[in-house]
Motif scaffolding. Sequence first.
Motif, PDB file in Angstrom:
ATOM      1  N   THR A   1       3.790   1.612 -10.963  1.00  0.00           N
ATOM      2  CA  THR A   1       5.235   1.207 -11.145  1.00  0.00           C
ATOM      3  C   THR A   1       6.090   2.466 -10.930  1.00  0.00           C
ATOM      4  N   LYS A   2       5.460   3.869 -10.987  1.00  0.00           N
ATOM      5  CA  LYS A   2       5.963   4.739 -10.636  1.00  0.00           C
ATOM      6  C   LYS A   2       5.450   5.631  -9.310  1.00  0.00           C
ATOM      7  N   GLY A   3       5.121   4.729  -8.359  1.00  0.00           N
ATOM      8  CA  GLY A   3       4.366   5.097  -7.242  1.00  0.00           C
ATOM      9  C   GLY A   3       5.373   6.093  -6.320  1.00  0.00           C
ATOM     10  N   THR A   4       6.573   5.641  -6.142  1.00  0.00           N
ATOM     11  CA  THR A   4       7.636   6.449  -5.480  1.00  0.00           C
ATOM     12  C   THR A   4       7.731   7.839  -5.860  1.00  0.00           C
TER      13      THR A   4
ATOM     14  N   CYS B   1       0.607  -1.239   0.029  1.00  0.00           N
ATOM     15  CA  CYS B   1      -0.175   0.112   0.114  1.00  0.00           C
ATOM     16  C   CYS B   1       0.846   1.354   0.047  1.00  0.00           C
ATOM     17  N   HIS B   2       1.482   1.797   0.881  1.00  0.00           N
ATOM     18  CA  HIS B   2       2.167   2.945   1.377  1.00  0.00           C
ATOM     19  C   HIS B   2       3.523   2.656   1.228  1.00  0.00           C
ATOM     20  N   GLU B   3       4.168   1.752   0.780  1.00  0.00           N
ATOM     21  CA  GLU B   3       5.592   1.606   0.753  1.00  0.00           C
ATOM     22  C   GLU B   3       6.152   2.577   0.034  1.00  0.00           C
ATOM     23  N   ALA B   4       5.612   3.120  -1.240  1.00  0.00           N
ATOM     24  CA  ALA B   4       6.218   4.447  -1.637  1.00  0.00           C
ATOM     25  C   ALA B   4       6.270   5.545  -0.920  1.00  0.00           C
ATOM     26  N   THR B   5       5.498   5.646  -0.057  1.00  0.00           N
ATOM     27  CA  THR B   5       5.576   6.747   1.105  1.00  0.00           C
ATOM     28  C   THR B   5       6.938   6.538   1.991  1.00  0.00           C
TER      29      THR B   5
ATOM     30  N   HIS C   1       9.864  -0.530  -8.657  1.00  0.00           N
ATOM     31  CA  HIS C   1      11.167  -1.072  -8.364  1.00  0.00           C
ATOM     32  C   HIS C   1      11.893  -0.390  -7.317  1.00  0.00           C
ATOM     33  N   LEU C   2      11.406   0.835  -7.177  1.00  0.00           N
ATOM     34  CA  LEU C   2      11.889   1.673  -6.123  1.00  0.00           C
ATOM     35  C   LEU C   2      11.278   1.121  -4.361  1.00  0.00           C
ATOM     36  N   SER C   3      10.024   0.888  -4.329  1.00  0.00           N
ATOM     37  CA  SER C   3       9.414   0.533  -3.187  1.00  0.00           C
ATOM     38  C   SER C   3       9.079  -0.903  -3.242  1.00  0.00           C
ATOM     39  N   GLY C   4       8.879  -1.771  -4.312  1.00  0.00           N
ATOM     40  CA  GLY C   4       8.389  -2.885  -4.340  1.00  0.00           C
ATOM     41  C   GLY C   4       6.930  -3.099  -4.260  1.00  0.00           C
ATOM     42  N   THR C   5       6.198  -1.901  -4.289  1.00  0.00           N
ATOM     43  CA  THR C   5       4.890  -1.866  -4.310  1.00  0.00           C
ATOM     44  C   THR C   5       4.049  -2.407  -5.560  1.00  0.00           C
ATOM     45  N   PRO C   6       3.188  -3.373  -5.433  1.00  0.00           N
ATOM     46  CA  PRO C   6       2.524  -3.905  -6.844  1.00  0.00           C
ATOM     47  C   PRO C   6       1.892  -2.812  -7.655  1.00  0.00           C
TER      48      PRO C   6
END
Length: 766
Positions: A377-380, A186-190, A745-750
């Motif tokens: 894929t660009k969540g971060t 969920c919020h790993e990009a955060t 690929h920065l955070s691993g978030t699907p």
Amino acid sequence: MKDNRPEGIEQYDHPAGGWDALKAVARTLADQRVVAQGTMTLLKANQPEGFDCPGCAWPDPKHTSSFEFCENGAKAITWESTAKRSGPEFFAKHSLSELWGWTDHKLEDAGRLTLPLRYNSSSDRYEPIGWDEAFRLVAQELNKLDRPDQAEFYTSGRTSNEAAFLYQLFVRAYGTNNFPDCSNMCHEATSVGLPKSIGVGKGTVTLEDFDYTDAIFSFGHNPGTNHPRMMTTLHNAARRGVPIVVFNPLKERALERFAAPQDPVEMATLSSTPIASAYYQVRAGGDLAALKGIMKAVLEMDAADRDAGGPGFLDRVFIEEHTAGFEMLRSDVENTPWERIVAISGLARDAIESAARIYVNARNVIVCYGMGITQHTKGTSNVQQIANLLMLRGNIGKRGAGIAPIRGHSNVQGDRTVGITEIPNKALIDGMERAFGFRPPGKKGHNAVEAIEAIAAGRSKALVCLGGNLAVAMSDPDVTYEAMRKLDLVVHIATKLNRSHLLTAKTSIILPCLGRTDLDMQATGPQAVTVEDSMSMVHASRGFLRPPGDMLKSEPAIIAGIAKATLGDRYGIDWDWLVGDYDRIRDKIEEVFPDFGDFNRRVRVRGGFRLDVAASFRRWNTENGKANFLVAAGLDEDPLLDNPDALVLTTIRSHDQYNTTIYGLDDRYRGVFGRRDVIFMNRDDLARRGLKDGDRIDVCGLAGQGERQSVVRGFTAVAYDIPSGSAAGYYPEMNAVVALGHYDHLSGTPSYKGVPVTISAAGRQG
């Protein structure tokens, strides 16, 4: 109109909330057979001497209101405190082969688990087992692995701070950092993106900041369903004239208009309050383009104002004193063509410029965002562009302004704070050594995607799940389910049955635990646990209901039992002593994490306390000591979208679910009743494919090189107000078209919110 729509699809014209919300709560209370007890339970939710709602992580306003719960929170509470039971008779009656054919809703609706269970492959049933024997078996399987890194330890965000801390202590003493966690999805990009931007992976605002803000921007979330208590805050802001600017592919009813069930005038007059002052239906996957577009417009307005002799719209003092990288960001944004921004965002230039005008005309701006931003894929990069936008006008570290990641699970943020991370930093490792006399491993462990990959490849052979429904929550169920059936050991610590429990290993064990509403009695008497909300407030939670069975243990007690059986007296940790009084666990949390200083005293103060968030005070815990403008290269969400037939599918939650828990088959605000097998599509996109409203369709997930292509068949197309090029379907059903390798690929978030797919009439896809 109703007669011409697909079965179960109706026009719903009422506001969010209101009498329909109260009726839904009443139905849930009756369905779970807890009408009398449930009403009393709701009155203790989010109260100073009560329990924290196991639903969302929205903060409590001073812990004073007897009605500080919402429809979906009420569902979560009654779902947990149900009178229904999944006892030994239930499992004697139903084989796992039979249960596999049940819906997810029916599985969890069977009720609370009441005793430890072990799977018997000969009878294809779970059978009762004693606690000591269960702990012995778990320890035996963990200790016969070749190395600790062959085990994975999953955590749900409902877990308390005390349980999460004990869990990470056990796992690190065992010897690994393999901590796949629900936050990975969920919020790993955060958690990954914001520390590089502002030095902390959390939001910078408090609930009180919403009383002083001049504008609220909302990106990629649906508070009316996923965190409904936020609607009180938005309702109050809207009524005092604060612009609320929404960017979301679908028009969510609660963000359009809302009737507060606590407002006697609105309830008596059947009236409602408009929420969004401007609603921009960004194309799914177009958030990065929209954010760059707003920043481009702000820079152009600033330049025009300065050319006319004005001061401009940037906070140049803030940028000069507190930030680095501004010129690189300016260059990137200025060199991004408007044509590309418009094409990818799906928004007209004048629409983006109108949003920018609202932004520059407000002194104090809060930006809220949810998984519509992170699950790409660009969540971060999306998260970092929100920080960039705020920093242009100094909207971080001042009253009424800041960044607000809106979390789902009630303690997903707290889990991370007390050590559930696969990437331990030096401060964590030093703190553990200081408190317990051993130095944990520093090697990076597995996140959720990496854990499934390791299990599928045979590198990991054991999985312990502290709550949750990992297999169903993960992307690519074909790969995930097959992988989990290869395990030597799987352990589930749970309150209710779910589909992950049916994916059996050589040794499969279910350990029933207390819920948030249950009375937790330990050696020194009744215990309270603590949680951290989305705004870094830590407060206590005390259950009071008699547990659904005499055999249940608390999560801390179960973790301690496994740890004691597995580790013995390794490192001299007295697990029984820690669990006997949770104050002792909190003392150890404070010893490892100094931000929790004076933990036991402060958490007993009405409303709890706020952890230090340095960026809220313009202290930047970054490598260079500055807040950093960070550039996101390009605008494209995914190269697979170069396919001319591709659409971007976003997965959504219905109003009758919480994450993977399905309370019922209605999605009231979207006009869906009694079904979930639908795909929302733009009418023009349907026509271009020779389809119409109500047609049966197949959805094919586009795959990259070396990836397997998945198809979901026989769903129903529903014509809906959604941008061209976008489609939407329910999570977790649509996880089937999300490849395991399709993630940030920065955070691993699907990339659940940006899935490249093709859609055709049923039977045409190979």
